[in-house]
Design a protein around this motif. Structure first.
Motif, PDB file in Angstrom:
ATOM      1  N   CYS A 145       4.901   3.898 -15.431  1.00 55.61           N
ATOM      2  CA  CYS A 145       3.339   3.324 -15.506  1.00 55.61           C
ATOM      3  C   CYS A 145       3.548   2.315 -16.429  1.00 55.61           C
ATOM      4  O   CYS A 145       4.371   1.941 -17.125  1.00 55.61           O
ATOM      5  CB  CYS A 145       2.860   4.401 -16.092  1.00 55.61           C
ATOM      6  N   ALA A 179       6.997  14.777 -18.781  1.00 52.27           N
ATOM      7  CA  ALA A 179       6.131  14.011 -17.883  1.00 52.27           C
ATOM      8  C   ALA A 179       6.221  14.227 -16.413  1.00 52.27           C
ATOM      9  O   ALA A 179       5.334  14.425 -15.600  1.00 52.27           O
ATOM     10  CB  ALA A 179       6.461  12.387 -18.344  1.00 52.27           C
ATOM     11  N   MET A 180       7.294  14.138 -16.001  1.00 52.84           N
ATOM     12  CA  MET A 180       7.669  13.908 -14.397  1.00 52.84           C
ATOM     13  C   MET A 180       7.112  15.114 -13.572  1.00 52.84           C
ATOM     14  O   MET A 180       6.456  14.976 -12.504  1.00 52.84           O
ATOM     15  CB  MET A 180       9.312  14.171 -14.350  1.00 52.84           C
ATOM     16  N   CYS A 224      11.015  10.953 -15.474  1.00 56.31           N
ATOM     17  CA  CYS A 224      10.465   9.719 -15.175  1.00 56.31           C
ATOM     18  C   CYS A 224      11.479   8.757 -15.302  1.00 56.31           C
ATOM     19  O   CYS A 224      11.454   7.736 -14.487  1.00 56.31           O
ATOM     20  CB  CYS A 224       9.431   9.437 -16.055  1.00 56.31           C
ATOM     21  N   PRO A 234       7.711   4.023  -6.376  1.00 56.87           N
ATOM     22  CA  PRO A 234       7.366   4.366  -7.711  1.00 56.87           C
ATOM     23  C   PRO A 234       7.890   3.610  -8.732  1.00 56.87           C
ATOM     24  O   PRO A 234       8.990   3.084  -8.660  1.00 56.87           O
ATOM     25  CB  PRO A 234       7.732   5.707  -7.684  1.00 56.87           C
ATOM     26  N   ASN A 235       6.852   3.426  -9.718  1.00 55.36           N
ATOM     27  CA  ASN A 235       7.478   2.452 -10.991  1.00 55.36           C
ATOM     28  C   ASN A 235       7.007   3.256 -12.121  1.00 55.36           C
ATOM     29  O   ASN A 235       6.116   4.040 -12.310  1.00 55.36           O
ATOM     30  CB  ASN A 235       6.717   1.321 -10.661  1.00 55.36           C
ATOM     31  N   LEU A 244      13.595   6.443 -13.034  1.00 55.18           N
ATOM     32  CA  LEU A 244      13.189   5.246 -11.877  1.00 55.18           C
ATOM     33  C   LEU A 244      14.000   4.019 -12.797  1.00 55.18           C
ATOM     34  O   LEU A 244      13.723   3.044 -12.256  1.00 55.18           O
ATOM     35  CB  LEU A 244      11.481   5.303 -12.332  1.00 55.18           C
TER      36      LEU A 244
END
Ligand SMILES: Cc1ncc(C[n+]2csc(CCOP(=O)(O)OP(=O)(O)O)c2C)c(N)n1
Ligand code: SF4
Ligand code: SF4
Lengths: 195, 634
Positions: free
Chosen positions: B390, B492-493, B418, B387-388, B421
């Motif tokens: 956005c 967000a996560m 988020c 995952p990255n 990451l």
């Protein structure tokens, strides 16, 4: 009745969770016992998304290694990654249009040629259906309808205890009105490609 | 209308486990609900929030996203002590945060039904650990039920409200990811009547836990255990299925794997299964009589050997000579339990139907051949798909600016969201993380113990959850580090839930917004700046000044998460492109920011116009000025 274990795999944004959910709803509408499972995790951020639909008597919500009857792949290298769920009798349906991960885009990893991936799949499995599903979605004038193409392909290729009419009715009633017609068209194109 | 609000019963609907829990609560007439989100529990509160917003006239409950799990539980406790039916939901690690009120809430009890959901995550699909929260029932003394799937989750939720009222005690429901995120047909009964308000009746001898009161309350709790155990003995959720001299005891989602295995092995007349759904207090008489009727017993439970130990102790106490197996102490399995020869069950990771079938077959000596796994030697290697962040994520821009200023030597404690990451290359700005809020507090420890430069990161939701007390500590104790608050205006996560720092007017909520900067100044932080991360030059300058400051400094990096912003209003920025004549192929843009909209073609950088959202970060990094906005058409 025997059990049919269907695994869906794709990447974030391709809509495979919607496909498995709609298939589950159609199964219920057709009076079948069904369990659906989803791994939500990192869908939003470009990771791998997996779901499963289990039709028949089983109550377990997940499919073990080597025990999928059907694997539906929205992306060709994801077909490789999920191959541990298959056995030699598994039917594998895959879209061949690559959606290269970022590691490839920046040159940190190599993306296997789709022909090579499909050749490997064929060398391991008796039944492989591979086609450019994304071009069918585009033909239906709805690039986001790859999930409907793949659902159609599943119905085209596999004898399921759900009739096509029920499935289409669910697609029409459960997806956004604006896309209902193109979704059904995408389903039909996928159906033909795999039948 | 939403099916979850169907007033009548009778029909079946395909529901996600978490939606089924919502329906169960509505059928019980729930009037009050609090939570802090967290996978795999989030769809419970998110559904309650959505229904209330979409159908304000139809919905009769109060709902809030609380600032953290402790707050959620205390708020819920107040409501339940006042006499309205209350639900409180959290993920497994959330119960750690709420553990303090939980322990003593168990003493005081409730005046109306109260259900606490703990959603555990075996295999750590989206968690920092895989702790087994069945221990919390034992630690607190609260009754616990464990559903096997969505249909049972709905039924148990409704039942737990009644049970809670009968006992005057909160009741816990413990699920695992495979229950929360499975869908199956769920039969509805009619919606319950809601008692929306009540009156707080004073009773300090029950509700004010000074030692003299609590001594009595502890005895009350022990009495409730006995009462609950009598109910558990008779509970239809604890039942024997099948017949035979071979026994399996199981609970939770593993029950499904056991039932499928018994069918697959053709062993319905040989194996008898004790399925436990009301798992604390355990029905000891029922278990003892089960043990007496079988020759050997296998205990099938994911994670810790909690049932197994209880069954062994019971057999010992009652003098029942029966062979009992489950997990083998001290054995550490290979990475994937699925491939390991099934000689024992593991304390790590979730189980699969195959693993359970193989272990049952082996333990009971039942002949069975499974389908062979494919030999995948020679398979083309699938490229990693981690995952990255956005395209256009503001966290990327903040990280870029901080790394430019503070380099690789600085120590970067981080937090959960988020932005975690940021551990991945090329950002690599994550050096220490144990739980929500640990960024702020651990920074003080690291900088004091080492004298090294420390810059830590925390999200805005996480800051309200558990960063504020850590920051007060840092100011009070004169620590020396820079805290960067990644203020993307949402949680967000876990699915973009609101929190106190969110200006919820834009999304049509009437909650009160608490702006960060005055709050942080109020805590006594002497150096506070707010930056716009996509203005790279000024952001870097502000970060430089903050890091140069001796003492605690805070940088608030303020920019909405674009996925959230897009929900409120369409994004309108022009996308960017790489001008081929200008790009010299250094690929600095790609190497330094790793935006997923970018790729390499013919040695040059390219931008995918369908993914780019025009944040302009890459354009500010390109030394050739080769990245420019696409001109408007026409
Ligand atoms: C105690 C606890 N509760 C909940 C969670 C689940 N969780 C992980 S990160 C997060 C919030 C992230 O929001 P924010 O800090 O604003 O960062 P963002 O994802 O928006 O970047 C939540 C709720 C958790 N890991 N631990
Ligand atoms: S969801 Fe928002 S905060 Fe999370 S990675 Fe994407 S843009 Fe960033
Ligand atoms: S402007 Fe550059 S960094 Fe921003 S989203 Fe577009 S490609 Fe990514």
């Amino acid at each position: 009745m025997s059990t049919q274990r269907i695994v869906f795999v794709g990447v974030g944004g391709q809509g495979n969770l919607l496909a498995s959910n709609l298939l589950g709803q159609a199964a219920l509408a057709a009076g079948q016992h069904v369990v659906v499972s989803e791994i939500h995790g990192m869908a939003q951020r470009g990771g791998v998304v997996e779901s499963a639909v289990i039709l028949g008597d089983a109550t377990s919500p997940i499919v073990s290694n080597a025990e999928a009857d059907v694997v539906v792949c929205f992306e060709p290298v994801e077909a490789l990654r999920i191959l541990n769920k298959a056995n030699k009798d598994t039917l594998l349906i895959t879209n061949t249009r690559p959606s290269p991960p970022f590691t490839v885009a920046i040159g940190a990893a190599a993306y296997p040629k789709p022909e090579d991936s499909v050749a490997f799949l064929r060398s391991k499995l008796g039944k492989v259906i591979a086609f450019d599903g994304q071009s069918l979605a585009e033909e239906a004038k709805n690039p986001l309808s790859l999930n409907m193409v793949m659902l159609g392909a599943l119905f085209g290729a596999v004898e399921l205890p759900i009739d096509v009419k029920t499935m289409k009715k669910i697609i029409r009633s459960q997806t956004k009105k604006r896309f209902a017609a193109s979704n059904v068209q995408a389903f039909d194109l996928g159906f033909k490609a795999a039948a | 209308m939403d099916v979850l609000l169907t007033p009548s019963g009778g029909k079946e609907h395909l529901l996600l486990g978490n939606e089924a829990i919502v329906r169960g609560a509505l059928e019980a007439g729930m009037a009050f609900a609090t939570c802090y989100p967290g996978t795999p529990s989030s769809e419970v509160p998110d559904t309650l929030y959505r229904l209330r917003k979409q159908f304000p006239d139809k919905v009769k409950y109060y709902f809030e996203y609380s600032t953290n799990e402790k707050v959620a539980l205390e708020c819920a406790a107040g409501a339940a002590a006042s006499g309205v039916r209350t639900l409180c939901t959290m993920k497994h690690v959330g119960v750690n945060v709420a553990a303090d009120p939980l322990m003593t809430l168990a003493y005081v009890g409730v005046r109306a039904g109260m259900v606490i959901l703990t959603a555990d995550d075996p295999s750590l699909f989206s968690s920092q650990n895989e702790q087994d929260n069945r221990y919390y029932a034992r630690l607190s003394g609260l009754p616990m039920l464990e559903p096997t799937g969505p249909a049972e989750a709905k039924e148990m939720t409704t039942y737990c409200f009644d049970l809670s009222e009968e006992l005057g005690s909160p009741v816990m429901i413990r699920t695992t990811t495979r229950v929360n995120h499975a869908r199956e047909a769920v039969p509805f009964v009619k919606l319950g009547k809601v008692k929306q308000t009540s009156k707080f009746v004073k009773n300090p001898m029950q509700f004010v836990t000074v030692p003299a009161v609590s001594r009595n309350l502890h005895l009350r709790l022990l009495g409730i255990y006995n009462q609950a155990q009598a109910i558990s003995e008779k509970s239809p959720y604890n039942k024997v299925v099948g017949k035979g001299k071979l026994g399996v005891i199981t609970s939770g989602v593993a029950t499904n794997y056991v039932m499928d295995a018994v069918a697959d092995l053709g062993a319905k007349s040989k194996i008898k299964v004790l399925k436990l759904g009301f798992t604390y207090p355990l029905p000891e008489k029922k278990i003892a009589s089960f043990l007496k009727g079988v020759d050997k017993v296998l205990v099938v439970e994911e994670l810790e050997p909690i049932l197994e130990e209880a069954v062994r102790a019971l057999a010992q106490e009652k003098g029942i000579a029966v062979e009992i197996a489950g997990k083998v102490a001290g054995k550490v399995p290979a990475k994937s339990v699925d491939i390991e020869p099934p000689a024992f069950f593991s304390r790590a990771f979730e189980y699969t139907p195959r693993l359970v079938r193989q272990t049952i077959a082996k333990y009971f000596g039942i002949k069975h051949k499974d389908t062979a796994e494919l030999n995948l030697a020679g398979m083309p290697t699938p490229p990693g798909r981690p995952p990255n962040l956005c395209p256009g994520c503001p966290h990327r821009a903040t990280y870029f600016a901080v790394k430019e200023v503070a380099g690789d030597e600085t120590i970067y404690p981080t937090d959960i969201g988020c932005y975690t990451l940021g551990v991945l290359p090329p950002i690599k700005a994550a050096d220490f993380l144990i739980c929500m809020g640990s960024s702020v507090s651990s920074s003080g420890g690291i900088s004091r113990a080492t004298g090294q430069k420390v810059v830590s990161f925390i999200g805005d939701s996480t800051f309200f959850h558990s960063g504020i007390t850590g920051l007060a500590n840092a100011v009070h104790n004169n620590h020396n580090f820079t805290l960067v608050i990644l203020d993307n205006g949402t949680t967000a996560m876990t699915g973009h839930q609101p929190h106190p720092g969110v200006n919820t007017e834009s999304i049509g909520d009437s909650t009160t917004h608490i702006p960060l900067e005055p709050l942080i100044r109020g805590l006594g932080v002497q150096h506070v700046t707010t930056i716009k991360p996509f203005k790279v030059r000024s952001a870097k300058k502000a970060i430089e000044e903050a890091i140069a400051f001796e003492g605690v400094s805070v940088v608030i990096s303020q920019e909405l998460c674009p996925l959230f912003a897009r929900r409120v209003a369409p994004l309108t920025k022009r996308v960017f492109q790489v001008v081929e004549d200008k790009c010299k192929g250094h690929l600095d843009c790609i190497k330094k920011v790793a935006c997923p909209a970018m790729f390499v073609e013919n040695g040059q950088a390219r931008i995918n116009p369908l993914q780019c959202i025009g944040c302009a970060l890459c354009a500010q990094i390109c030394p050739e000025n080769a990245i420019l906005p696409v001109k408007a058409e026409g």
